[in-house]
Design a protein around this motif. Structure first.
Motif, mmCIF file in Angstrom:
data_model
loop_
_atom_site.group_PDB
_atom_site.id
_atom_site.type_symbol
_atom_site.label_atom_id
_atom_site.label_comp_id
_atom_site.label_asym_id
_atom_site.label_seq_id
_atom_site.Cartn_x
_atom_site.Cartn_y
_atom_site.Cartn_z
ATOM 1 N N SER A 109 -0.878 9.579 -2.008
ATOM 2 C CA SER A 109 -2.004 8.705 -2.307
ATOM 3 C C SER A 109 -2.677 9.162 -3.599
ATOM 4 O O SER A 109 -2.413 10.258 -4.105
ATOM 5 N N ASP A 148 -6.553 8.374 -6.147
ATOM 6 C CA ASP A 148 -7.889 7.789 -6.184
ATOM 7 C C ASP A 148 -8.210 7.363 -7.611
ATOM 8 O O ASP A 148 -8.459 8.195 -8.488
ATOM 9 N N GLU A 177 -0.106 13.328 1.054
ATOM 10 C CA GLU A 177 -0.425 12.043 1.652
ATOM 11 C C GLU A 177 0.128 10.869 0.850
ATOM 12 O O GLU A 177 -0.059 9.709 1.230
ATOM 13 N N TYR A 192 6.492 8.900 -1.694
ATOM 14 C CA TYR A 192 6.218 8.038 -0.536
ATOM 15 C C TYR A 192 7.301 8.218 0.529
ATOM 16 O O TYR A 192 7.005 8.267 1.734
ATOM 17 N N TYR A 230 5.355 2.178 -3.898
ATOM 18 C CA TYR A 230 4.960 2.395 -2.512
ATOM 19 C C TYR A 230 5.812 1.607 -1.528
ATOM 20 O O TYR A 230 5.668 1.767 -0.316
#
Length: 692
Positions: A614, A616, A612, A657, A421
């Motif tokens: 991302s 979870d 995005e 990213y 990231y």
């Protein structure tokens, strides 16, 4: 006096190891070792190939960044790790160490050097910087040794800069909090083929007057002789080869390199007058080189034929015991991952390994062209197996490729850059920004999508000090990660139980009743006794949950043929229960089984939002995995190795990213996600009668 009690298995392991000439480094029952994460391959503006690309920041910046400070990237923006590292080696190139940086100082006489103007004027122009770079290394990239400039390579200058480097290393060493170790990179690169080694020192009390460089010799055996001489003077040091995947067949050779100028060095030689490596070579290598970034090598036919005294079809004589002894004296570990790709294995070598295609690299270290992925000796798993083949040959007393593993960076900006990231590029000017990495390219260069983030070197050590970190490397109680701080442990023995694994002090039981990663299993005392392994892993902070742990076993059968097993030993059943397939066999052209593997359904990517960038962790994977595994097919008459490969669930790759930052779709020529991973150093088993 306190009495320390050892189990029967411990006593047996020590006695067997001593009888076989194996170094014994046993932890007593009371020893507690902690996980420490560091970087053993970091470049700064003191490296000529970093400074030429306008990196003026030196070792101070690298140490500050690694310990958690907010620092400047050479491009001008700020960088800070979310979690500091525990230790670092700044391994700037020994060749012209700190000298090119002097060219930018008008008050320094070096600024008057004929090549200084080109370096200064290149500034932030990547093309001009590249021309200046090849002006310094063209002879090595095109053929032969690197020609040293007599002024830039002046001994007084080398000694002065080396002493200044050591002062900086000592200044930032903070025992118990952040450890700095002295080191440099030896950068042999004949004909553009990588033979680089990072040299690391246990302390700064006794050190060489100056680094040994490519200008002194491009032959690894000469490096080892220099290391042996320094060792005789009281210096404690090791060498870490790296980027075997870029050595075009030279890093794990079946013949010695010899004098790369073409002079004959021995009576027996191949068509290029290179004599066969021998046992002295192997002992010297493994004595000095404890770590290595896994290397590409051509060792001839790997079909399982005898590797003894006969030459291959190119009339290259086989390595011998003297080579093996020299190598193992100098090299103990191998760097399995770094920004220029992984060197564990390749789909060409192991098409049945579904995770073999991870982070592959195609470009030589310097110069145009591509590296050959077809050589099985580019990769560490093949080196492990080949080493056992050599050891069983008549006349051999040692395995020349008995390595542990670490990870590395090779980032040339003074920034660690091990986080997906927050990737900040391999080289300033070339890959410092998302635009440079994804939208710009250079002629003759691969797509920058191939570069990865830095790997990490990880150790189990008693404390965060130079001595303890170095000693963990020496005994090979190390593992590598592709960047995250995954913790992983493996113990091998003959008496482990589920009750031990589930106990609070299970690691103490591990040491007391067997050996950790990097260790040697003793011969079983009872007929039919099989090795049992305690296996444990925990996810790192700021990274994905764990998907699975795999055991990778390799062995050599009675006929001298190599085999391997890849099996999923424990996995996450979240978000759904998964069932492992039964074992499947892979065969060679003679229809003989060479590998056995099983299959586990993939986790999938429902937990990842590509747009995005991302993910979870609450939707997939486990924070911790552990199990007991028994080798039910163990044969005490056959040599074998066992290492773990720990995989995370898929998470966004750095390129995803970057794509979000640029508001574009991720590149289509590389996966948008990455399954970060860890590899342990192997546990080895060598029957006494396997030695020639």
């Amino acid at each position: 006096m306190q009495k320390i009690r050892f189990s029967d298995n411990t006593v047996r392991a020590v006695l067997v190891a001593v009888s076989m000439g194996i170094a014994v480094t046993h932890a007593s029952e009371g020893v507690v070792r902690k996980a420490y994460f560091g970087q053993t391959h970091q470049h700064t503006g003191w490296s000529f190939d970093a400074n030429i690309y306008n990196v003026q920041l030196g070792p101070e910046n690298a140490f500050k960044h690694a310990r958690g400070d907010k620092v400047k990237h050479p491009w001008g923006y700020f960088a800070q790790l979310r979690k500091p590292l525990d230790f670092m080696v700044v391994s700037d190139h020994g060749e012209y160490l700190g000298v090119i940086k002097m060219m930018n100082n008008p008050d320094n006489p070096i600024s008057l050097h004929p090549k200084a103007a080109a370096v200064r004027e290149s500034g932030s122009d990547v093309d001009a910087s590249t021309r200046a770079f090849y002006g310094l290394v063209a002879s090595a990239a095109s053929g032969g040794e690197l020609d040293a400039d007599k002024v830039l390579n002046f001994p007084g200058l080398r000694i002065s800069n080396w002493n200044r480097m050591i002062d900086i290393v000592d200044e930032y060493n903070d025992p118990g909090t952040f450890t700095t170790l002295a080191g440099f990179e030896w950068s042999s690169q004949p004909y553009g083929m990588n033979l680089h080694r990072n040299i690391i020192f246990r302390d700064t009390e006794k050190l060489p007057r100056m680094p040994f460089t490519y200008f002194d010799s491009g032959d690894p055996q000469d490096l080892w002789k220099w290391m042996d001489k320094e060792r005789d003077e009281g210096v404690t040091l090791l060498a870490i080869p790296h980027n075997g995947n870029l050595s075009q067949g030279l890093m794990f050779p079946d013949v010695v390199l010899g004098d790369i100028s073409g002079e004959e060095l021995g009576s027996e030689s191949d068509e290029d007058n290179r004599p066969a490596i021998d046992n002295a070579y192997a002992i010297a290598r493994m004595r000095n080189e404890k770590l290595t970034e896994i290397i590409l090598v051509v060792l001839g036919d790997i079909s399982g034929e005898e590797l003894g005294s006969e030459s291959d079809e190119d009339n290259r004589p086989a390595i011998d015991n003297a080579y093996a002894i020299a190598r193992m004296r100098n090299e103990k570990l191998t760097e399995i991952i770094q920004t220029k790709g992984q060197s564990e294995t390749h789909p060409v070598m192991t098409p049945y390994d579904e995770f073999a295609g991870f982070e592959l690299w195609s470009k030589p270290t310097a110069g145009p062209g591509t590296v050959d992925p077809g050589s099985p000796n580019n990769y560490v798993r093949e080196a492990f197996k080949r080493g056992m083949q050599f050891e069983r040959q008549a006349g051999f007393s040692i395995n020349p490729f008995k390595y542990g593993v670490v990870g590395g960076g090779d980032i040339h900006t003074s920034i660690v850059s091990h986080e997906e990231y927050a990737h900040s590029g391999e080289h300033n000017l070339k890959s410092a920004t998302p635009t440079q990495r994804l939208l710009e390219s250079e002629s003759g260069e691969p797509s920058r999508i191939e570069q990865g983030t830095a790997g990490l070197s990880c150790v189990w050590a008693e404390e965060n000090t130079r001595e303890s970190i170095y000693d963990a490397m020496e005994r090979k109680e190390t593992w590598a990660t592709s960047g995250p701080r995954i913790k992983v442990r493996i113990f091998g023995g003959y008496g482990y139980t589920e009750e031990m694994l589930n106990s609070r002090d299970w690691d103490k039981d591990g040491y007391a009743n067997g050996v950790p990663m990097g260790g040697d299993l003793p011969t079983p005392s009872a007929e039919g006794e099989k090795p049992v392994f305690m296996i444990w892993a925990h996810k790192g902070p700021n990274s994905g949950n764990l998907d699975r742990i795999q055991m990778v076993k390799g062995w050599v059968d009675e006929a001298g043929k190599t085999h391997e097993l890849i099996t999923n030993v424990v996995w996450s059943d979240y978000p759904e229960v998964r069932t492992r397939s039964t074992g499947v066999s892979a065969t060679d052209t003679d229809n003989e089984v060479i590998a056995t593997y099983d299959w586990l359904p993939a986790t999938g990517t429902a937990h990842v939002d590509i747009a995005e960038a991302s993910y979870d962790n609450d939707m997939a994977g486990s924070r911790k995995l552990k199990t007991i595994w028994t080798d039910e097919n163990f044969d005490k008459s056959l040599s074998a190795f066992y290492y773990l490969r720990v995989l995370e669930i898929p998470t966004p790759r750095w390129s995803t990213y970057d794509a979000k930052a640029l508001d574009i779709i991720p590149p289509l020529d590389f996966p948008a996600t990455i399954q970060e991973r860890a590899w342990t150093s192997p546990i080895w088993y060598t029957p006494q009668d396997a030695r020639g």
